[in-house]
Design an enzyme around this catalytic site. Structure first.
Site, PDB file in Angstrom:
ATOM      1  CB  THR A   1      -0.900   0.040   1.247  1.00 54.13           C
ATOM      2  OG1 THR A   1      -0.037   0.026   2.385  1.00 54.13           O
ATOM      3  CG2 THR A   1      -1.818  -1.153   1.304  1.00 54.13           C
TER       4      THR A   1
ATOM      5  CE  LYS B   1     -14.577  11.676  14.086  1.00 54.62           C
ATOM      6  NZ  LYS B   1     -13.776  10.595  14.583  1.00 54.62           N
TER       7      LYS B   1
ATOM      8  CD1 TRP C   1     -18.276  12.745  12.826  1.00 51.89           C
ATOM      9  CD2 TRP C   1     -18.763  11.129  11.342  1.00 51.89           C
ATOM     10  NE1 TRP C   1     -17.917  11.548  13.378  1.00 51.89           N
ATOM     11  CE2 TRP C   1     -18.201  10.536  12.502  1.00 51.89           C
ATOM     12  CE3 TRP C   1     -19.129  10.315  10.284  1.00 51.89           C
ATOM     13  CZ2 TRP C   1     -18.013   9.153  12.617  1.00 51.89           C
ATOM     14  CZ3 TRP C   1     -18.947   8.945  10.399  1.00 51.89           C
ATOM     15  CH2 TRP C   1     -18.386   8.370  11.556  1.00 51.89           C
TER      16      TRP C   1
ATOM     17  CD  GLU D   1      -5.453  -2.417   1.791  1.00 50.30           C
ATOM     18  OE1 GLU D   1      -5.786  -1.793   0.761  1.00 50.30           O
ATOM     19  OE2 GLU D   1      -4.876  -1.873   2.746  1.00 50.30           O
TER      20      GLU D   1
HETATM   21  P1  ADP Z   1      -4.769   3.042  -4.526  1.00 55.90           P
HETATM   22  O1  ADP Z   1      -3.369   3.310  -4.094  1.00 55.90           O
HETATM   23  O2  ADP Z   1      -4.982   2.008  -5.513  1.00 55.90           O
HETATM   24  O3  ADP Z   1      -5.546   4.278  -4.774  1.00 55.90           O
HETATM   25  P2  ADP Z   1      -5.100   2.757  -1.924  1.00 55.90           P
HETATM   26  O4  ADP Z   1      -5.295   1.476  -1.265  1.00 55.90           O
HETATM   27  O5  ADP Z   1      -3.883   3.537  -1.675  1.00 55.90           O
HETATM   28  O6  ADP Z   1      -5.334   2.376  -3.347  1.00 55.90           O
HETATM   29  O7  ADP Z   1      -6.278   3.762  -1.679  1.00 55.90           O
HETATM   30  C1  ADP Z   1      -7.587   3.330  -1.644  1.00 55.90           C
HETATM   31  C2  ADP Z   1      -8.465   4.468  -1.223  1.00 55.90           C
HETATM   32  O8  ADP Z   1      -8.648   5.390  -2.287  1.00 55.90           O
HETATM   33  C3  ADP Z   1      -9.843   4.028  -0.889  1.00 55.90           C
HETATM   34  O9  ADP Z   1      -9.903   3.483   0.398  1.00 55.90           O
HETATM   35  C4  ADP Z   1     -10.617   5.321  -1.031  1.00 55.90           C
HETATM   36  O10 ADP Z   1     -10.467   6.134   0.101  1.00 55.90           O
HETATM   37  C5  ADP Z   1      -9.929   5.995  -2.177  1.00 55.90           C
HETATM   38  N1  ADP Z   1     -10.699   5.762  -3.401  1.00 55.90           N
HETATM   39  C6  ADP Z   1     -10.553   4.774  -4.293  1.00 55.90           C
HETATM   40  N2  ADP Z   1     -11.453   4.894  -5.292  1.00 55.90           N
HETATM   41  C7  ADP Z   1     -12.191   5.986  -5.018  1.00 55.90           C
HETATM   42  C8  ADP Z   1     -13.287   6.638  -5.676  1.00 55.90           C
HETATM   43  N3  ADP Z   1     -13.790   6.205  -6.815  1.00 55.90           N
HETATM   44  N4  ADP Z   1     -13.797   7.736  -5.101  1.00 55.90           N
HETATM   45  C9  ADP Z   1     -13.283   8.216  -3.946  1.00 55.90           C
HETATM   46  N5  ADP Z   1     -12.262   7.657  -3.296  1.00 55.90           N
HETATM   47  C10 ADP Z   1     -11.711   6.548  -3.811  1.00 55.90           C
END
Ligand code: ADP
Length: 559
Positions: free
Chosen positions: A180, A433, A438, A325
């Site tokens: 990640t 917050k 929220w 994940e």
């Molecule tokens: P990546 O690096 O592939 O973007 P990460 O695991 O670092 O994956 O990040 C995933 C996060 O990105 C998600 O938990 C979410 O918060 C954000 N995310 C992914 N797709 C979207 C989307 N379509 N709209 C908003 N947020 C998104």
């Protein structure tokens, strides 16, 4: 009683073996070594078999990790198949990792070999001075001058034959490893299996997501070093689609050229990439191929972008949600049959959601005490997920709070409506917050971005003596715009409750983004949380942050 059906393992090599036999002449186009190269699936399969034998000769054994530090090209694609074909694990590494994190992931994964794009070799050698040189392989042409002691990829292949090895692989064996981004804490490894990868590729071929088929030419504009380029290097051979690999250059100009010259019909990328493409199209007058589909994920797809691509360029946008994940896609934004009857405005709103869970993925929302909350489209909760392509632990880190009771806690806050449409309202760590209630940073960012004078926006929480936290908006103005703070704040009137309105606006020349194009909010928080923003006293007009009502008082250097 069991059914009388055959059981064949779902394995990654079977995808390319199929393409090489049934779509033998379909092309894999690759931008590398300063040119554009094309080979058929048949030829690529031969090279994959050569590479697999070379890996065995170099001592790679079942379960070993083999690292790649490379861009989107055909050599990287060959590694995607050769490494798992002998039961080893392809560990894709982000070339933009800082030296400390690079050392960390290579040591944590215990990479047996490292395949490195020739352009990155010096940086990698600098960051990993103790890594044995004889285990480094440069991804470069044989014609290039050899570097002392490192092996060259093309030399490895020349020494072998095309014949397949046909090593039996169990479908649950590990095939790939991706860490990640590590924006909070150390990067964590996600270890994919053959089965999860094949099922995910099948999901990407479904018409409810990207619908990859043999009619397509597919261009992944998301990096192959991150979450398997969202499965496209697996889905394309599975479907017999032509694959176009753009190399390291993901600029709007290069993408537009490839789209047109290679007749690309499906491309996937994060919104930042598509912004670059829009800018290029606006400036150059270039057109997109008719009917092209653009997949978007990683961060929210702004309405402005849907309107620009669909309204002006005849493209179709496909919005998906996911994370490392979840391989990554868990939900995709295709409207339902029933939603066809919706008024246009409602349909547009629906298109902005993160879509609908795909088959194979369960989503649920829980509150702070793990009690499930209603999927009523209004109540926000912590988004949890489980499914065929969802991790059940981090690599070599079995105990982690995010995995509990058979569910993975995504760290996202979301709502799900009665029809199943998912809307992300925030990251749990980004939500504001204020006085115990929220405020969604994402909702405020979306509103700011609907203003024509604003190109980028991020909202963070800053400490407040009375309300604990209040929203601060950091915005990037469109070229030649002189919008003021008061005008931008006025744009929130009637769009959100008055107490949601940001307390202040900082203008920036750009937002800090990580290698995947995501805004690094932790950096913004570090910069702004220490200063009581409400004193209205922040200026740096030399490429950093500035408050326009105090243009000559500089507080932060640009860094
Ligand atoms: P990546 O690096 O592939 O973007 P990460 O695991 O670092 O994956 O990040 C995933 C996060 O990105 C998600 O938990 C979410 O918060 C954000 N995310 C992914 N797709 C979207 C989307 N379509 N709209 C908003 N947020 C998104």
């Amino acid at each position: 009683m069991n059914g009388n059906m055959m059981h064949l393992p779902l394995t990654i090599p079977s995808l390319l073996a199929f393409a090489a036999s049934r779509h033998r002449d379909t092309e894999v186009v690759s931008c590398h070594s300063g040119g554009r190269h094309r080979r058929s699936y048949g030829e690529v399969w031969g090279r994959v078999n050569r590479l697999a034998k070379a890996l065995l000769e170099l001592g790679v054994r079942r379960g070993d990790r083999v690292g790649t530090i490379a861009y989107n090209d055909s050599r990287h694609f060959e590694l995607y198949y050769a490494v798992p074909s002998i039961g080893a694990v392809c560990h894709t590494i982000n070339p933009r990792l800082d030296p400390e994190n690079l050392r960390y992931v290579v040591a944590h994964a215990d990479d047996r070999l490292l395949f490195v794009d020739a352009r990155l070799l010096d940086a990698v050698l600098g960051a990993l001075p103790d890594y044995p040189l004889q285990r480094l392989i440069a991804l470069e042409d044989a014609a290039q001058p050899a570097r002392p002691a490192t092996l060259r990829y093309e030399d490895l292949l020349t020494a072998q034959s095309d014949a397949a090895l046909n090593i039996a692989i169990g479908e649950e064996e590990a095939s790939g490893l991706c860490y990640t981004s590590g924006t909070t804490g150390r990067p964590k490894g996600v270890l994919y299996s053959h089965r999860s990868t094949v099922l995910f590729a099948l999901a990407m071929c479904s018409a409810n997501s990207t619908a990859v088929s043999a009619l397509d030419a597919v261009l992944p504009a998301v990096p192959m070093f991150h979450v398997n380029a969202w499965g496209m290097p697996h889905a394309a051979p599975m479907a017999g689609a032509k694959l176009v690999l753009p190399g390291a250059d993901l600029s709007g100009r290069h993408l537009a050229t490839l789209f047109n010259e290679e007749q690309v019909s499906l491309a996937i990328g994060v919104p930042t990439i598509w912004n670059g493409l829009l800018e290029h199209l606006g400036g150059s007058g270039d057109r997109l191929p008719a009917g092209i589909r653009l997949g978007v994920g990683g961060s929210a797809l702004p309405r402005k972008m849907i309107d620009a691509f669909e309204g002006m360029h005849g493209a179709t946008m496909i919005h998906g949600w996911g994370m490392t994940e979840t391989s990554p896609t868990g939900a995709a934004g295709i409207a339902h049959h029933a939603s066809r009857a919706l008024p246009v405005e409602d349909l547009r709103t629906l298109r902005e959601t993160q879509g609908h869970a795909l088959w194979g993925i369960d989503l649920r929302l829980v509150d702070d005490d793990s009690g499930e909350v209603a999927a009523d489209g209004k109540t926000a909760g912590h988004l949890q997920v489980r499914g065929h392509w969802v991790a059940n632990a981090y690599f070599n880190e079995p105990q982690h709070d995010a995995f509990r009771d058979g569910w993975f806690d995504t760290g996202d806050i979301a709502t799900i409506d009665e029809r199943g449409f998912l809307t992300l309202t925030d990251r749990a760590k980004d939500i504001i917050k204020s006085g115990g209630e929220w405020i969604s940073s994402v909702a405020l960012e979306n509103i700011a971005q609907t203003h024509p004078a604003i190109t980028e926006a991020a909202v963070i929480a800053v400490p407040h003596p009375k309300w604990q936290e209040r929203p601060l908006l950091i915005a990037v103005r469109a070229q030649s715009s002189e919008i003021t703070e008061a005008e931008l704040l006025g744009h929130f009137d009637d769009k959100v409750p008055s107490w949601w309105r940001p307390d202040a606006v900082m203008f920036a020349t750009a937002l800090p983004r990580n290698g995947n194009g995501k805004v690094i909010k932790s950096q913004l928080r570090e910069r702004f949380a220490a200063e009581p923003i409400l004193q209205r006293s922040i200026v740096d007009s030399t490429g950093g942050w500035f408050r326009e009502d105090y243009p000559d008082q500089q507080i932060w250097a640009t860094g």
